[in-house]
Structures are given as C-alpha cells and as structure tokens.
Motif scaffolding. Structure first.
Motif, mmCIF file in Angstrom:
data_model
loop_
_atom_site.group_PDB
_atom_site.id
_atom_site.type_symbol
_atom_site.label_atom_id
_atom_site.label_comp_id
_atom_site.label_asym_id
_atom_site.label_seq_id
_atom_site.Cartn_x
_atom_site.Cartn_y
_atom_site.Cartn_z
ATOM 1 N N SER A 124 0.830 -1.206 0.000
ATOM 2 C CA SER A 124 0.000 0.000 0.000
ATOM 3 C C SER A 124 0.866 1.259 0.000
ATOM 4 O O SER A 124 0.605 2.202 -0.756
ATOM 5 C CB SER A 124 -0.964 -0.005 1.191
ATOM 6 N N GLY A 165 -4.980 8.015 5.050
ATOM 7 C CA GLY A 165 -5.846 6.873 5.285
ATOM 8 C C GLY A 165 -5.088 5.659 5.794
ATOM 9 O O GLY A 165 -5.599 4.897 6.631
ATOM 10 N N ALA A 209 -5.908 3.770 9.213
ATOM 11 C CA ALA A 209 -6.208 2.334 9.256
ATOM 12 C C ALA A 209 -5.354 1.629 10.300
ATOM 13 O O ALA A 209 -5.834 0.753 11.034
ATOM 14 C CB ALA A 209 -5.983 1.714 7.874
ATOM 15 N N MET A 261 -6.525 2.627 13.754
ATOM 16 C CA MET A 261 -7.787 1.940 14.029
ATOM 17 C C MET A 261 -7.539 0.533 14.551
ATOM 18 O O MET A 261 -8.171 0.095 15.525
ATOM 19 C CB MET A 261 -8.627 1.891 12.748
ATOM 20 N N SER A 262 -6.581 -0.168 13.913
ATOM 21 C CA SER A 262 -6.353 -1.562 14.297
ATOM 22 C C SER A 262 -5.764 -1.686 15.692
ATOM 23 O O SER A 262 -5.841 -2.746 16.314
ATOM 24 C CB SER A 262 -5.435 -2.244 13.278
ATOM 25 N N GLN A 287 -10.033 -6.892 13.611
ATOM 26 C CA GLN A 287 -9.466 -5.580 13.293
ATOM 27 C C GLN A 287 -8.278 -5.682 12.342
ATOM 28 O O GLN A 287 -8.024 -4.777 11.540
ATOM 29 C CB GLN A 287 -9.068 -4.820 14.561
ATOM 30 N N ARG A 330 -8.187 -3.810 8.818
ATOM 31 C CA ARG A 330 -7.027 -2.959 8.495
ATOM 32 C C ARG A 330 -6.427 -3.332 7.142
ATOM 33 O O ARG A 330 -6.191 -2.467 6.289
ATOM 34 C CB ARG A 330 -5.959 -3.113 9.586
ATOM 35 N N LEU A 375 -8.668 -2.332 4.305
ATOM 36 C CA LEU A 375 -8.607 -0.892 4.063
ATOM 37 C C LEU A 375 -7.328 -0.505 3.336
ATOM 38 O O LEU A 375 -7.340 0.337 2.421
ATOM 39 C CB LEU A 375 -8.708 -0.134 5.398
ATOM 40 N N LEU A 376 -6.200 -1.099 3.728
ATOM 41 C CA LEU A 376 -4.929 -0.782 3.070
ATOM 42 C C LEU A 376 -4.968 -1.168 1.599
ATOM 43 O O LEU A 376 -4.494 -0.421 0.733
ATOM 44 C CB LEU A 376 -3.776 -1.508 3.779
#
Length: 449
Positions: A85, A239, A243, A246-247, A266, A270, A273-274
């Motif tokens: 990513s 982002g 992410a 968030m995890s 999670q 994650r 999302l990546l």
C-alpha cells in the motif's frame, strides 16, 4: 487441536536453508545477475521447499502447516500488504522537475526523507524521494555513496519513531505498544545517529563532488523547477495512518481460528482498508504520473517473492530462539541476561540488531520482544530501556545489509535500474559496518550502558 513444533527439540541444522537463502541473495546477483533477475522467485521457492518438505516429514504435516499459517497470516501477509500500500500510494506522488545534486541539496533531501520516514514509513519515504534524488545526481560520476546513505537514513534510521515508520515497530504496535511510545523513548538514540550521519555525508559528498573531474558529465535531466503531482495520494497516505491507528484502538474481541492461528477482526479490516487505499491510488492517479515517475512493480514483486522465502526458512530459527534457555539458542539467552535473569539493554540492542540485519528485522523484533517477557505493559514501563534497545536495534541495524529491511531491496533495485554502480552484498556491508558500526557503539555507550 492443531499441532505445534517444539523449538527446544530443533537442531541448529534446521537453519541451513536460511543460510542458503541468504547466501543466494548475497552471491547470485554478483556471480550470475542475468540468472538471478529471471529466476530469483524460483530460488526463493527452492529454499522454502528445501526446508518445508523435510520439516513436515520429521515434525508432522499438521504441526508444520500450523507454523506456516501462523507466520503467513500474522507476519508475512500484513507485512507485504503494508509495504504494497505504501509502495503503490507513494509511487503516485511525482516530484516534478530536477535540481543539481550538490552536497547541500543532497544533504537536505536526506534530512527531509529521514523526517518523512516516521510519518509515511521507510517504504513510503524511500519510494517518494529515491527517484528525485537519482535524477539530481544522474550527472555525477560518483553517486553510489548517496544511495548508500539514503538507505542508512531514509530506509532505516528515520523510521524509528512511530509504528508507521518500520515493520518491527508496526508488529510491536500490534502486540500492544503505544503508538507514540517509541517517539518518547528512542528519539535520543535517533537524534545522535542523525546528528553524526548527516554532517558525515555532507563532508563525504563534498569530497566526491570536488573530484568529479572536467569536463563535467552531461546531465541527462537538466535542472528545472520543482513541483508535486498526484496530490490525491496525500489523503490516501493519511488513510493508511488512520487504518493502522484503528487496528490498535478498536478491539471488537472477534477472532477467526485458522489452523490454530487466531486472526483478529481488526487486522482483517485494516488489511482490507490498506488494499482499498492502494486500489484507490491506482484508480485516481493519472497513468502518465506513474510513467513519468518510472514506476513499475518489479521492486515490490522482488520483495514479496524473496521475503516469502525468508519468512518460510525463518520458521525453525524463530522457534529455536523462542525456546530460550531450553533450546539450542540458550547461549544467546544467557548473553542478553545477567546472573539474576535481568535483561541487559546493551546486549539486547546488539543481539536484536545483528540478527535483524540477516534474519529480517520484523520477526527478529518479535523474538526478542517475547524473550524479554512479551508483556507490552511491563516492557513500556519497568523494562523501558530493554524495549528501547530492542526497538532501536531492530530499526537501526536493519541498515547493515540489503536484506535487513524491505525498503533496502527496493531502493537497490531502483538505483541499479537507473544505472547506479551500487556495491554488491558484501561491498555494501563494508560501507555499513565501517560507517554505522562506530555510531552504534557510541549509542551503546551513551544510552544503553
């Protein structure tokens, strides 16, 4: 119940495929570059199978499959997705124009990259800045040292302050280490190294610059005004940060059992999302920007294939290390602890670091994290010096070899593709141990003793 391989029963002979893998990476690019370029994936697969087939035959297919799944799902896959990513999104950021690679300009670019590395990762910072740096120096007869110091500072040392910076710290974050813990506890060591290496680079580059010779080499990319294209990728990098945060914050308590490996929800969110952010970068970034950036998939392809082999052949070495005093790594355990069993930070710094330089720093960090107790709350407080030593050793000494950290390989591949006469595996180690070795000794004396 799924089986588990007992590390205390494993002989050091199981580390031979790892030696073969690292030897191949060291020798083939020099001795047989054409073969290596076309078949490095097959070489990686050969060494992985050379371990896994007899390993499964002697330890049991179920037990070995469980270990492979654990290494893949909790270490290799998140590692590659994060790198992919960052590689994809940063590859959509084009630094337009060109400037002359004077010592002052080069030092400024290294300082900028070192700062960015803890924000967008050593991979992200390396991919954003290596191409502009190469363009700035493409008329220099002596430019390999610029890339070598770039690997030292941007691809490694600069990533020491956040979990975004370097994969070992990302794994530590997943184990419960607070996001800003390393920024508070490893900043002094980082500042010492940067304060030495940037002036040293300036002096060395100035020395080479004065010996360029006349007439000057024609510049294939004449100087032009700088600018930045692909700005849509900046919020996408944000982002990636979100992410990962968030995890670490969101703990729904949902896990999936895959052959004995517990994968938390999670982590899956994650990674999803990546991948989505990387896909958005590919969809939203005009193709001509990547073309002008010289972007291609070969560096990440090489990293993914080689590290798939490395993570495979690492399995018995990691298990032996995890066995501690009950396994063949007992002398190493004794080395990092005093007679009362208390950790010795200086020894943790060097043991983690030197093994990180040849075993890849992410899984090596985990081994010593667990060896020091594995309790994040305790390591962040009562054993803070030990965790700082483990973190610094894994991040800093990833710069000692081309295989110590994934961005090293990416930068090497891009530089060689652009015609830079980069040193070979052992030639690079002469640079790294000659320059970084004394710096690490000084950090040990000032901080960890």
């Amino acid at each position: 119940m799924h089986g588990h391989v007992e590390g205390r029963e494993l002989s050091l002979l199981w580390a031979l495929p790892l030696v073969g893998m690292l030897g191949s990476i060291a020798i083939f690019p020099l001795a047989a570059p054409h073969f290596w370029h076309h078949h490095y994936g097959k070489v990686s697969a050969f060494w992985a199978l050379a371990l896994l087939v007899p390993f499964a035959a002697t330890q049991g297919f179920g037990a070995v499959a469980s270990e492979v799944v654990h290494a893949a799902l909790l270490e290799y896959v998140p590692f590659v997705i994060l790198l992919f990513s960052l590689f994809t999104i940063s590859g959509g950021l084009l630094v337009r124009g060109n400037i002359h690679g004077s010592p002052a300009v080069n030092t400024t670019m290294l300082a900028l990259g070192t700062t960015l590395a803890s924000v967008i990762g050593t991979t992200g910072a390396s991919m954003v800045l290596i191409r502009p740096l190469l363009r700035a120096n493409d008329n220099r007869r002596h430019n390999a040292h610029v890339v070598v110091f770039f690997i030292f500072l941007v691809s490694n040392i600069g990533g020491s302050l956040t979990p975004l910076g370097d994969p070992p710290l990302f794994l530590g974050f997943l184990q419960g280490v607070e996001f800003f813990w390393t920024a508070r506890h490893v900043s002094i060591e980082t500042a010492i190294l940067v304060a030495i290496l940037l002036p040293l680079f300036f002096a060395l580059d100035h020395w080479f610059y004065k010996r360029e010779g006349y007439p000057p080499k024609p510049d294939p990319t004449p100087d032009s005004a700088l600018g930045l294209s692909g700005l849509v990728n900046i919020p996408l990098l944000g982002g990636v940060v979100a992410a990962i945060l968030m995890s670490g914050v969101w703990k729904p308590g949902v896990e999936f059992d895959i052959l004995g490996t517990h994968v938390p929800l999670q982590a899956l969110v994650r990674d999803g999302l990546l991948l989505a952010l990387a896909g958005a970068s590919l969809a939203l970034t005009p193709k001509d920007i990547r073309e002008r950036n010289g972007f291609d998939w070969e560096p990440i392809r090489e990293v993914a294939k080689l590290f798939a082999g490395i993570f495979s052949v690492l399995i018995p070495a990691i298990l032996i290390l995890k066995a501690g005093t009950d396994g063949y790594a007992a002398p190493l355990v004794a080395l990092v602890s005093d007679e009362a069993g208390n950790p010795k930070p200086a020894m943790y710094f060097w043991a983690t670091g030197l093994l990180s330089s040849v075993l890849d720093n992410a899984p090596t960090y985990l081994v010593f994290f667990n060896l020091a107790g594995g309790n994040a709350a305790e390591l962040m407080t009562a054993k803070a010096d030990t965790l700082a030593a483990i973190s610094g050793g894994a991040v800093f000494m990833g710069a000692l070899t081309y295989v110590g950290n994934a961005p090293n390989f990416m930068v090497l591949a891009i530089a060689k593709n652009r015609g830079v006469n980069m040193p070979g595996f052992f030639g690079y180690m002469a640079w790294s141990f000659g320059v970084l070795g004394p710096c690490f000794l000084l950090v040990t004396w000032l901080v960890f003793l």
